[in-house]
Design a protein around this motif. Structure first.
Motif, PDB file in Angstrom:
ATOM      1  N   LEU A 166      -5.788   4.324 -34.010  1.00 34.13           N
ATOM      2  CA  LEU A 166      -4.307   5.040 -34.074  1.00 34.13           C
ATOM      3  C   LEU A 166      -3.320   4.274 -34.659  1.00 34.13           C
ATOM      4  CD1 LEU A 166      -4.690   6.551 -30.284  1.00 34.13           C
ATOM      5  CD2 LEU A 166      -5.099   7.575 -32.221  1.00 34.13           C
ATOM      6  N   ALA A 167      -3.111   3.136 -34.705  1.00 42.82           N
ATOM      7  CA  ALA A 167      -2.150   2.312 -35.360  1.00 42.82           C
ATOM      8  C   ALA A 167      -2.306   2.358 -36.740  1.00 42.82           C
ATOM      9  CB  ALA A 167      -2.071   0.867 -34.950  1.00 42.82           C
ATOM     10  N   CYS A 168      -3.627   2.235 -37.357  1.00 42.05           N
ATOM     11  CA  CYS A 168      -3.978   2.573 -38.844  1.00 42.05           C
ATOM     12  C   CYS A 168      -3.253   3.714 -39.324  1.00 42.05           C
ATOM     13  CB  CYS A 168      -5.366   2.511 -38.783  1.00 42.05           C
ATOM     14  SG  CYS A 168      -6.114   0.598 -38.921  1.00 42.05           S
ATOM     15  N   LEU A 169      -3.655   4.776 -38.459  1.00 43.88           N
ATOM     16  CA  LEU A 169      -2.959   6.349 -38.799  1.00 43.88           C
ATOM     17  C   LEU A 169      -1.557   6.395 -38.952  1.00 43.88           C
ATOM     18  CD1 LEU A 169      -5.666   8.655 -36.964  1.00 43.88           C
ATOM     19  CD2 LEU A 169      -5.436   8.448 -39.397  1.00 43.88           C
ATOM     20  N   ASP A 170      -1.083   5.662 -37.937  1.00 42.19           N
ATOM     21  CA  ASP A 170       0.504   5.567 -37.807  1.00 42.19           C
ATOM     22  C   ASP A 170       1.273   4.838 -38.802  1.00 42.19           C
ATOM     23  OD1 ASP A 170       2.570   6.905 -36.474  1.00 42.19           O
ATOM     24  OD2 ASP A 170       3.370   4.653 -35.936  1.00 42.19           O
ATOM     25  N   LYS A 171       0.347   3.680 -39.426  1.00 42.68           N
ATOM     26  CA  LYS A 171       1.274   2.789 -40.549  1.00 42.68           C
ATOM     27  C   LYS A 171       1.774   3.551 -41.634  1.00 42.68           C
ATOM     28  CE  LYS A 171      -0.388  -1.596 -42.353  1.00 42.68           C
ATOM     29  NZ  LYS A 171      -1.456  -2.610 -42.631  1.00 42.68           N
ATOM     30  N   VAL A 172       1.249   4.577 -42.005  1.00 37.94           N
ATOM     31  CA  VAL A 172       1.907   5.396 -43.078  1.00 37.94           C
ATOM     32  C   VAL A 172       2.536   6.854 -42.501  1.00 37.94           C
ATOM     33  CG1 VAL A 172       1.120   6.789 -45.275  1.00 37.94           C
ATOM     34  CG2 VAL A 172      -0.342   4.750 -44.815  1.00 37.94           C
TER      35      VAL A 172
END
Length: 255
Positions: free
Chosen positions: A207-213
């Motif tokens: 979920l953090a990877c998705l939110d990074k951008v």
């Protein structure tokens, strides 16, 4: 020993000849897309269809990073994990690239080389490219809502199986053109199954990877809507709020 398989739908014509064996696949010449010490991706057009060929070798990584050679004997290979994960996505009904051919060569039980071939997903672009060029579609709330709902559904389905992508970045999410875009998942050589308590950490990482951008490309309301779609709730619970704090802090100081 070589274990090589070809999708029966692609066993004839130019594709059938080009992908008939692992030797044939490693002899192919095409446009190089990416390369690293262990793999390369080329693309080529056969019978009017574009194919992506990913070829893996033992590579030149430091011995310690390959478990002092034991990974080639016991560890799951990235090539094998990638095609198995594509097969899992198909089995779970998640949209992804069509697997055309796949397999590996082992000698004395050790991995030597492997490859997989996928068909092009036509008229698609990855979300990272859209963000990089500030595509107007990302300012279209209706368009974003359609894509966000699909991303939430795919992510929820993976996590419900105890599976995490481990590289769930915008560059690995393709969308088609038009007002009703279709999402596709690609490139998952590092995905796998985890049990608690490790699963919870890995879910936060996805979920953090998705939110990074997303935190730069979307509004706070759109990001919250994605999370609520993911958990299938109308309001945040106390547990959701704790998880969101972990998601927001995951890459803090590492960007």
């Amino acid at each position: 020993m070589i274990d090589w398989q070809v999708n029966p739908d692609y066993a004839t014509g130019e594709a059938g000849t080009a992908f008939a064996s692992l030797d044939a696949v490693f002899a192919l010449q095409g446009e190089r897309v990416t390369v690293d010490p262990e793999s390369e991706v080329i693309r080529l057009r056969l019978d009017g269809i574009l194919y992506y060929v990913k070829r893996y070798t033992i590579g030149r990584r430091k011995l310690a990073r390959r478990w002092f050679g034991l990974r080639d004997l016991f560890g799951p290979q990235r090539a094998v994990k990638e095609w198995r994960n594509l097969q899992r996505f198909h089995a779970w009904g998640l949209p992804t690239a069509t697997l055309v051919a796949w397999g590996q060569e082992r000698r004395g039980g050790r991995f030597v080389r492997g490859a997989l071939v996928t068909e092009e997903l036509r008229d698609t672009v990855d979300l990272a490219q859209l963000a990089k060029r500030d595509d107007p579609r990302l300012r279209d709330r209706a368009w974003v809502a359609v894509v966000s709902t699909q991303v939430a559904a795919c992510t929820r389905a993976m996590h419900a199986h105890g599976f995490v992508h481990n590289d769930l970045k915008w560059r690995n999410l393709l969308v088609t053109g038009g007002e009703m875009p279709q999402l596709y998942l690609i490139d998952c050589p590092n995905g796998g199954f985890w049990m608690q308590p490790f699963l919870g950490y890995r879910i936060v990482k996805d979920l953090a990877c998705l939110d990074k951008v997303a935190k730069y490309a979307l509004s706070r309301t759109q990001r919250l809507r994605f999370y609520l779609d993911y958990v299938q709730r109308q309001r945040l619970t106390a547990a959701d709020k704790r998880r969101l704090r972990r998601i927001l802090a995951f890459f803090a100081g590492r960007e």
